[in-house]
Enzyme design. Structure first.
Site, PDB file in Angstrom:
ATOM      1  CB  SER A 291      -6.415  10.049   2.118  1.00  0.00           C
ATOM      2  OG  SER A 291      -5.856   9.129   3.488  1.00  0.00           O
TER       3      SER A 291
ATOM      4  NE  ARG B 139     -11.802  -2.828  -0.326  1.00  0.00           N
ATOM      5  CZ  ARG B 139     -11.882  -2.394   0.890  1.00  0.00           C
ATOM      6  NH1 ARG B 139     -12.138  -1.244   1.054  1.00  0.00           N
ATOM      7  NH2 ARG B 139     -11.052  -3.124   2.087  1.00  0.00           N
TER       8      ARG B 139
ATOM      9  NE  ARG C  75      -4.034  -0.348   1.875  1.00  0.00           N
ATOM     10  CZ  ARG C  75      -4.985  -0.179   2.824  1.00  0.00           C
ATOM     11  NH1 ARG C  75      -5.280  -0.876   3.687  1.00  0.00           N
ATOM     12  NH2 ARG C  75      -5.784   0.892   2.486  1.00  0.00           N
TER      13      ARG C  75
ATOM     14  CG  ASP D   2     -13.704   1.875   3.872  1.00  0.00           C
ATOM     15  OD1 ASP D   2     -12.756   2.118   2.886  1.00  0.00           O
ATOM     16  OD2 ASP D   2     -13.278   2.046   5.330  1.00  0.00           O
TER      17      ASP D   2
ATOM     18  NE  ARG E 215     -14.191  -1.913   4.849  1.00  0.00           N
ATOM     19  CZ  ARG E 215     -14.636  -2.009   6.119  1.00  0.00           C
ATOM     20  NH1 ARG E 215     -15.806  -2.567   6.451  1.00  0.00           N
ATOM     21  NH2 ARG E 215     -14.357  -1.265   7.099  1.00  0.00           N
TER      22      ARG E 215
HETATM   23  C1  S3P Z   1      -9.852   5.417   7.435  1.00  0.00           C
HETATM   24  C2  S3P Z   1      -9.824   6.140   6.278  1.00  0.00           C
HETATM   25  C3  S3P Z   1      -9.998   5.609   4.817  1.00  0.00           C
HETATM   26  C4  S3P Z   1     -10.555   4.140   5.008  1.00  0.00           C
HETATM   27  C5  S3P Z   1     -10.238   3.210   5.823  1.00  0.00           C
HETATM   28  C6  S3P Z   1     -10.233   4.064   7.360  1.00  0.00           C
HETATM   29  C7  S3P Z   1      -9.548   6.184   8.685  1.00  0.00           C
HETATM   30  O1  S3P Z   1      -8.788   5.233   4.228  1.00  0.00           O
HETATM   31  O2  S3P Z   1     -10.700   3.510   3.835  1.00  0.00           O
HETATM   32  O3  S3P Z   1     -10.684   2.005   5.869  1.00  0.00           O
HETATM   33  O4  S3P Z   1      -9.985   5.328   9.681  1.00  0.00           O
HETATM   34  O5  S3P Z   1      -9.133   7.198   8.643  1.00  0.00           O
HETATM   35  P1  S3P Z   1      -7.970   6.494   3.337  1.00  0.00           P
HETATM   36  O6  S3P Z   1      -7.831   7.647   4.277  1.00  0.00           O
HETATM   37  O7  S3P Z   1      -6.910   5.823   2.679  1.00  0.00           O
HETATM   38  O8  S3P Z   1      -9.006   6.787   2.334  1.00  0.00           O
END
Ligand code: S3P
Length: 426
Positions: A164, A343, A119, A312, A385
């Site tokens: 994000s 995904r 990632r 998500d 998921r």
């Molecule tokens: C999250 C942010 C999201 C989400 C992840 C949880 C968090 O990711 O997809 O399951 O708790 O801040 P991104 O910030 O990479 O979009």
């Protein structure tokens, strides 16, 4: 595990605690003074990874199921871990803890499973480096394992190219350790749990449109937090309640924070019978009970600024689209490619194998719904998921739906299949 078509779906369920809020409760409690007590904590593998990382840095944390007590040691109370921190499968642990580690006087390193090692971490390495942090990808490939810490931080303003919450939160947490005001502007609003919760712990944190800012060096004080149910987990049962025949479901105590609740709007846009009951605020977060009943769903477009509020949930939205009349187009969601699995690819492959007309695109997918789905063997790619979305697809498909490995549900919803059994009539 084999899933077959549901004749009816009835009942009242409570789903596990919110993953994002559970992680943050442990992290913020650890760097606060005094005791933080979490009830309704998500006892899933990802949040356990967060607990074990902070225990490895000298924080006393006790956990009994969904009840967690953290004996915080303040902003500067963490100690150098003896070994590499293990973040497991958790992107949230990786990116948020990196912001905290960047501000420590010691150097530490972290790593996770195969998925985590693929990632993208460049998105946090760049802003943290701008703040003066020492952070490097040990294999020099922009991914974990990472080595972090041991430098003095300076505040910055950062324009993030991705919406994000993990990137935003990482920078805000590093900002706790910098002099002055650190701020982040995002292209669209992402989930704001960090801003809401850190402010409750005593940080001076502000939001102005797409920008969040934080002042360095606050005194954070332990809190009591009731973690609400996770809308990302509720989403599977929202979808099941809308798609299955003879369905009437009440999903209790769900976090409906608008930065997370895009699925509710999409369910309504698709013509779903969905209502929010008993709306209230718990520990600073909006919460409601969600009532859903069998609905005739229509396709819709899912794109633009709503994407971060349902990122998500897109795999289960794709399953709903496969069951809807007409076309659903999902756009502006290239982030799907860098989740626990790609995904766009994993949803397309499995929905195609069930008989759906679906075309992947660079930033989403186009689904021509309305074909009868057939049970198949689901390839989860160890993505929780994907496993859960296709278990729900199995409730409306002919034949049997089986999985290469449904054990990955432990990441966010260890008792997922038990909840299904408690409401399904076959
Ligand atoms: C999250 C942010 C999201 C989400 C992840 C949880 C968090 O990711 O997809 O399951 O708790 O801040 P991104 O910030 O990479 O979009």
């Amino acid at each position: 595990m084999a899933i077959t078509k549901a004749k009816s779906l009835k009942g009242e369920i409570t789903i596990p605690g919110d993953k994002s809020i559970s992680h943050r409760g442990v992290m913020f409690g650890s760097i606060s003074e005094g005791i933080t007590e979490l009830t309704g904590f998500l006892d899933g593998a990802d949040c356990r990874s967060t607990i074990s990382c902070f225990k490895a840095m000298g924080i006393d944390i006790t956990q009994e199921n969904d009840h967690v007590v953290i004996h915080g040691k303040g902003l500067h109370g963490l100690t150098k871990p003896e070994k590499m921190l293990d973040v497991g499968n958790s992107g949230t642990t990786t990116r948020l803890i990196s912001g905290i580690l960047a501000g420590q006087h010691f150097i530490s390193s972290l790593n996770g499973d195969d998925s985590i090692q693929k990632r993208p971490m460049g998105r946090i390495i760049t802003p943290l480096t701008k703040m003066g942090a020492h952070i490097k990808s040990i294999k020099d490939n922009g991914c974990a394992p990472l080595e972090i810490g041991g430098s003095k931080l300076t505040s910055i303003h950062y324009d993030s190219s991705v919406a994000s919450a993990q990137v935003k939160s990482c920078i805000l947490l590093a900002g706790l350790y910098a002099d002055g005001i650190t701020s982040v502007t995002e292209p669209a609003v992402s989930r704001n749990h960090t801003e809401l919760m850190l402010s409750g712990f005593g940080a001076n944190i502000n939001t102005n449109g797409l920008t969040a800012s934080i002042e360095g060096g606050p005194k954070l004080v332990g809190q009591k937090i009731a973690v609400p149910g996770d809308i990302s987990s509720a989403a599977y049962f929202i979808a099941a309640g809308l798609m299955c025949d003879n369905a009437d479901l009440l999903i209790k105590n769900v976090n409906t924070n608008p930065t997370r609740a895009g699925i509710i709007k999409v369910a309504k846009d698709m013509g779903g019978n969905i209502e929010l009951l008993n709306e209230r605020i718990v520990s600073g977060e909006p919460v409601a009970d969600i009532h859903v009943t069998t609905s005739q769903l229509n396709g819709c477009e899912v794109s633009g600024d709503i994407i971060p509020a349902l990122i998500d949930e897109l795999p289960i939205i794709a399953v709903m689209a496969a069951n809807a009349t007409g076309t659903t187009t999902i756009k502006d969601a290239a982030e799907l490619k860098v989740k626990e699995s790609d995904r766009i690819a994993t949803v397309t492959e499995n929905l195609k194998n069930m008989g759906c007309d679906i075309t992947p695109t660079d930033d989403g997918m186009i689904i021509n719904g309305g074909k009868i789905l057939h049970g198949t063997h689901i390839k989860t790619y160890l993505d929780h998921r994907i496993a859960m979305s296709f278990a729900i697809a199995g409730l409306v498909a002919d034949g049997e739906t089986t999985f290469d490995d449904e054990g990955c549900c432990v990441i966010s919803y260890p008792k997922f299949f038990e909840t299904i059994s408690s409401i399904v009539n076959r």
